[in-house]
Design a protein around this motif. Structure first.
Motif, short mmCIF file in Angstrom:
data_model
loop_
_atom_site.label_atom_id
_atom_site.label_comp_id
_atom_site.label_asym_id
_atom_site.label_seq_id
_atom_site.Cartn_x
_atom_site.Cartn_y
_atom_site.Cartn_z
N PRO A 164 -29.91 40.21 -0.38
CA PRO A 164 -29.45 41.10 0.68
C PRO A 164 -29.89 40.64 2.07
O PRO A 164 -30.90 39.95 2.22
CB PRO A 164 -30.11 42.42 0.32
N CYS A 165 -29.11 41.04 3.07
CA CYS A 165 -29.58 40.97 4.45
C CYS A 165 -30.15 42.36 4.73
O CYS A 165 -29.40 43.35 4.79
CB CYS A 165 -28.43 40.64 5.40
N HIS A 166 -31.45 42.45 4.85
CA HIS A 166 -32.14 43.73 4.79
C HIS A 166 -32.31 44.44 6.13
O HIS A 166 -32.71 45.61 6.17
CB HIS A 166 -33.54 43.53 4.18
N ARG A 167 -31.98 43.75 7.22
CA ARG A 167 -32.29 44.35 8.53
C ARG A 167 -31.20 44.07 9.54
O ARG A 167 -30.72 42.94 9.67
CB ARG A 167 -33.62 43.78 9.05
N LEU A 168 -30.85 45.11 10.29
CA LEU A 168 -29.92 44.99 11.42
C LEU A 168 -30.56 45.68 12.61
O LEU A 168 -31.13 46.78 12.48
CB LEU A 168 -28.58 45.66 11.08
N GLY A 273 -30.11 55.07 14.35
CA GLY A 273 -31.24 54.34 14.94
C GLY A 273 -30.85 52.95 15.40
O GLY A 273 -29.67 52.58 15.43
N ALA A 274 -31.85 52.17 15.80
CA ALA A 274 -31.62 50.85 16.36
C ALA A 274 -32.18 49.72 15.52
O ALA A 274 -32.05 48.56 15.88
CB ALA A 274 -32.21 50.77 17.77
N ASP A 275 -32.82 50.05 14.39
CA ASP A 275 -33.47 49.02 13.59
C ASP A 275 -33.60 49.52 12.15
O ASP A 275 -34.29 50.52 11.90
CB ASP A 275 -34.85 48.70 14.17
N GLY A 276 -32.93 48.85 11.22
CA GLY A 276 -33.03 49.27 9.84
C GLY A 276 -32.01 48.57 8.97
O GLY A 276 -31.42 47.56 9.35
N LYS A 277 -31.80 49.08 7.81
CA LYS A 277 -30.85 48.51 6.86
C LYS A 277 -29.43 48.69 7.39
O LYS A 277 -29.09 49.75 7.93
CB LYS A 277 -31.00 49.21 5.51
N PRO A 278 -28.59 47.66 7.26
CA PRO A 278 -27.20 47.82 7.70
C PRO A 278 -26.52 48.97 6.98
O PRO A 278 -26.75 49.20 5.77
CB PRO A 278 -26.55 46.47 7.35
N ALA A 279 -25.68 49.72 7.71
CA ALA A 279 -24.96 50.84 7.09
C ALA A 279 -24.05 50.34 5.97
O ALA A 279 -23.89 51.01 4.94
CB ALA A 279 -24.16 51.58 8.15
N GLN A 280 -23.45 49.19 6.17
CA GLN A 280 -22.67 48.54 5.11
C GLN A 280 -23.54 47.47 4.47
O GLN A 280 -24.09 46.61 5.18
CB GLN A 280 -21.40 47.90 5.69
#
Length: 290
Positions: A164-168, A273-280
């Motif tokens: 996974p890409c865990h952070r956006l 928010g501005a930092d976290g797991k991508p919604a998709q």
């Protein structure tokens, strides 16, 4: 017996001789003073000329050494808020080392080869396939060969497959972060390695290393937890972002990849928010060298 007149004449002649000697001594003193002054002025002028020549020579030497011989002898880049111009260290790629970490690898993998690695070809085309679309990468082997060596090794061993890409993040920092098989942002390959460009363009004690510079849209860079802690996590910059120059830039993203990133960013972050797991959910299917 001399008369008073004779005594007076003798005394007068003695006085005259004393006065002549004093005048002559005074004249000599004046000459010596003038000579000393001239010599002193000449010395000062000479010293000033020497200082100018020495300073210019020293500046010239600094200019001539604009290509640093190592990261510890690098010049200080201009504080213009941009990534510094690249000047290849003399030891670039000469001794890539990947010491083991205390944490086990998040996914079984062998460390890359150590020692000297090639800087040619300068660019390595790479395809990153995700469930949200393809992301084309150009790995910058000419600037960051130790980093590219590690990334290519991990890709060829399938380390990134189905991870996974865990952070956006959005706003001042606009990146998608990937490369941790655990998806928690704590996993790595079981080894670590040193920073390369742009960190190696600064002397280690340069305060500019703490000042943000522009990582432009389309930059591929390594995530880390401090100097020399690079592993497998990397980030893709989809909008110009400000960061201290402590994150190795090792490639660029093509237009197709930027369009994929824009789509991911537009969907936002899970829970807001501005930092976290991508919604998709974003999953790296494969990363393969072309």
């Amino acid at each position: 017996m001399p008369t008073n007149k004779q005594r007076r004449e003798t005394a007068q002649r003695k006085l005259d001789r004393q006065l002549e000697r004093r005048a002559a001594q005074a004249k000599r003193n004046r000459i010596l003073t003038i000579v000393a002054s001239v010599v002193g002025v000449a010395a000062l002028i000479g010293a000033a000329v020497f200082t100018v020549i020495y300073t210019n020579k020293d500046s010239g030497s600094a200019t001539a050494s604009a290509s640093p011989s190592s990261s510890t002898g690098a010049p200080q880049p201009a504080a213009d808020g941009k990534l510094p111009a690249f000047a290849a260290p003399a030891d670039l790629g000469a001794n890539c080392q990947y010491p083991a970490t205390t944490d086990a690898a998040a996914k079984k993998v062998n460390p890359p080869r150590t020692g000297k690695v090639p800087t040619d070809p300068p660019q390595i085309s790479t395809s990153m396939a995700t469930n949200q679309g393809n992301i084309g990468l150009q790995l910058d082997n000419a600037k960051a060969p130790c980093t590219v060596n590690s990334f290519a090794s991990l890709a060829q061993q399938g380390y990134f497959n189905d991870t996974p890409c865990h952070r956006l993040t959005t706003g001042g920092l606009a990146v998608l972060q990937c490369g941790d098989p655990t998806g928690q942002g704590t996993g790595g390959p079981g080894y670590q390695f040193a920073n390369e460009y742009p960190t190696n363009q600064y002397q280690p004690d340069n305060p500019a290393l703490q000042q943000p510079v522009l990582y432009p849209r389309g930059t591929l860079a390594m995530a880390n937890a401090g100097p020399g802690t690079n592993g497998s996590q990397f980030f893709l910059v989809y909008q110009d972002s400000q960061l201290p120059p402590n994150y190795t830039v090792f490639g660029t993203i093509d237009q197709t990849g930027l369009e994929t990133l824009d789509k991911i960013a537009k969907a936002g972050i899970a829970g807001g928010g501005a930092d976290g797991k991508p919604a998709q959910d974003v999953t790296v299917k494969t990363i393969a060298l072309d």
